[in-house]
Design an enzyme around this catalytic site. Structure first.
Site, short mmCIF file in Angstrom:
data_model
loop_
_atom_site.label_atom_id
_atom_site.label_comp_id
_atom_site.label_asym_id
_atom_site.label_seq_id
_atom_site.Cartn_x
_atom_site.Cartn_y
_atom_site.Cartn_z
N HIS A 144 -10.67 0.18 3.32
CA HIS A 144 -10.44 0.87 4.61
C HIS A 144 -11.63 1.81 4.81
CE1 HIS A 144 -8.51 2.15 8.11
NE2 HIS A 144 -7.47 2.81 7.64
N GLN A 181 -11.80 4.90 7.29
CA GLN A 181 -10.96 5.99 6.82
C GLN A 181 -11.72 6.85 5.80
OE1 GLN A 181 -7.58 6.61 7.82
NE2 GLN A 181 -8.12 8.53 6.84
N ASP A 186 -1.38 8.23 -0.39
CA ASP A 186 -1.15 7.21 0.64
C ASP A 186 0.21 6.57 0.35
OD1 ASP A 186 -1.45 5.26 2.63
OD2 ASP A 186 -2.81 4.01 1.46
N CYS A 219 -4.18 9.50 4.57
CA CYS A 219 -4.79 8.74 5.67
C CYS A 219 -3.83 8.59 6.84
CB CYS A 219 -5.21 7.36 5.16
SG CYS A 219 -3.86 6.43 4.44
N ARG A 275 -11.54 10.37 12.48
CA ARG A 275 -11.70 8.92 12.64
C ARG A 275 -12.44 8.64 13.95
NH1 ARG A 275 -8.08 5.30 10.30
NH2 ARG A 275 -9.40 3.75 11.31
N1 NVA Z 1 -2.59 1.53 2.36
C1 NVA Z 1 -2.07 1.57 3.71
C2 NVA Z 1 -3.02 2.30 4.60
C3 NVA Z 1 -2.56 2.46 6.03
C4 NVA Z 1 -3.57 3.14 6.89
C5 NVA Z 1 -1.85 0.15 4.20
O1 NVA Z 1 -2.69 -0.73 3.93
O2 NVA Z 1 -0.83 -0.10 4.83
N1 CP Z 2 -4.97 5.63 8.88
C1 CP Z 2 -4.86 4.56 9.69
O1 CP Z 2 -5.65 3.62 9.63
O2 CP Z 2 -3.81 4.61 10.56
P1 CP Z 2 -3.26 3.39 11.43
O3 CP Z 2 -2.70 2.38 10.46
O4 CP Z 2 -2.21 4.00 12.31
O5 CP Z 2 -4.39 2.80 12.20
#
Ligand code: NVA
Ligand code: CP
Length: 305
Positions: A128, A131, A223, A263, A291
């Site tokens: 990610h 982020q 997270d 995040c 972001r």
């Molecule tokens: N680890 C989480 C992050 C969401 C922004 C996911 O992948 O769902």
């Molecule tokens: N942190 C983040 O990416 O949030 P969303 O999943 O809401 O985009």
């Protein structure tokens, strides 16, 4: 214009490029409106839900003077309705930039392989990167000098942890990861980032003991325990991760001015206690705001602006 670069993981940028992006982000945060994206079209493809990524990219493109559209899985369904290759070649005829949130990292790699315009990873199972850039930009705003700081990540060794490992090891920030057995970060990413850390003086330590992980740390980051796509494991994971909840007890072991990061979206009462999320040490909404600013800097760089 032929594309020069995609942004699929933090390591696609050099340390110099990341520092330049942070400088640009600072400027963009002060001066939000420009017309550098006049006549540019950006497409956002989501295979999973999103609040921050979707809204921050859409508003960011608008603030730069461009047009943006967001495509849900029901509309596009890349890889199912047509091959990723065909979708990439078609979208390249309409768009100047693609942002994609996918399940498997391989899918965003394939999209980038065939796309004639830059592709930004808006989250995959492995990374990610937008982020992590926003998070470390936030840390820099709050603490100034990054070298020698320690960031502790508590919870699942997931996509967010991987991107943080990449950026901290590049910028000389130590990282401690406290996670249960069986939920440690990807072995290859760990080996690569530890090797990178040796060059910048940053260590990456993995432990199963959350208390040991947060001891005297500068930042506690957490997270969700079950990421998107792992919802069926949520109940099982809630039991396994119980002692990894970032609560006041865990927070008291860190430095007094510890920054609390997440995040988002957060599951209050699971990975993070309500009073920690709402404490004065929490910078979670600054991360969310950043972001927007950092992604504008990324898009401008990828389009050579
Ligand atoms: N680890 C989480 C992050 C969401 C922004 C996911 O992948 O769902
Ligand atoms: N942190 C983040 O990416 O949030 P969303 O999943 O809401 O985009």
């Amino acid at each position: 214009m032929t594309k020069t670069k995609d942004f699929l993981s933090v390591s696609d940028f050099s340390v110099e490029e990341i520092n330049a992006l942070f400088k640009r982000t600072e400027e963009l945060k002060k001066n939000r409106f420009q017309d550098s994206f006049k006549n540019k079209a950006v497409g956002l493809i989501f295979q999973k839900p999103s609040l921050r990524t979707r809204v921050s990219f859409q508003v960011g493109v608008w603030q730069l003077g461009g047009q943006c559209m967001s495509l849900s899985p029901a509309e596009v369904n890349i890889g199912v309705r047509e091959t990723i290759k065909d979708a990439a070649l078609t979208l390249s005829r309409y768009l100047d930039l693609i942002v994609a949130r996918v399940f498997k990292h391989k899918e965003v790699e394939e999209l980038a392989q065939f796309s004639l315009v830059p592709v930004i990873n808006g989250l995959s199972d492995l990374h990610h990167p937008c982020q992590a850039l926003a998070d470390v930009f936030t840390l820099k705003e709050k603490r100034g000098d990054l070298k020698g700081l320690t960031l502790t990540y508590v919870g699942d060794g997931n996509n967010v942890a991987h991107s943080l490992m990449q950026i901290t090891s590049m910028l000389g920030i130590n990282m401690k990861i406290g996670c249960p057995k069986g939920f440690t970060p990807d072995k290859n990413i760990l080996a690569l980032t530890q090797a990178q850390g040796q060059k910048t003086g940053a260590s990456i330590v993995v432990t199963q003991d959350p208390k040991e992980a947060v001891k005297d740390t500068d930042v506690i980051y957490t997270d969700v325990w079950a990421s998107m796509g792992q919802e069926r494991e949520a109940a099982k994971r809630a039991k396994i991760f119980k002692k990894y909840q970032v609560d006041k007890g865990l927070m008291s072991l860190a430095k007094k001015n510890v920054l609390i990061m997440h995040c988002l979206p957060a599951h209050r009462g699971l990975e993070i206690a309500d009073d920690v999320m709402d404490s004065p040490n929490s910078v979670v909404f600054d991360e969310a705001e950043n972001r927007l600013h950092v992604q504008k800097a990324i898009m401008l760089k990828l389009l050579g602006k």
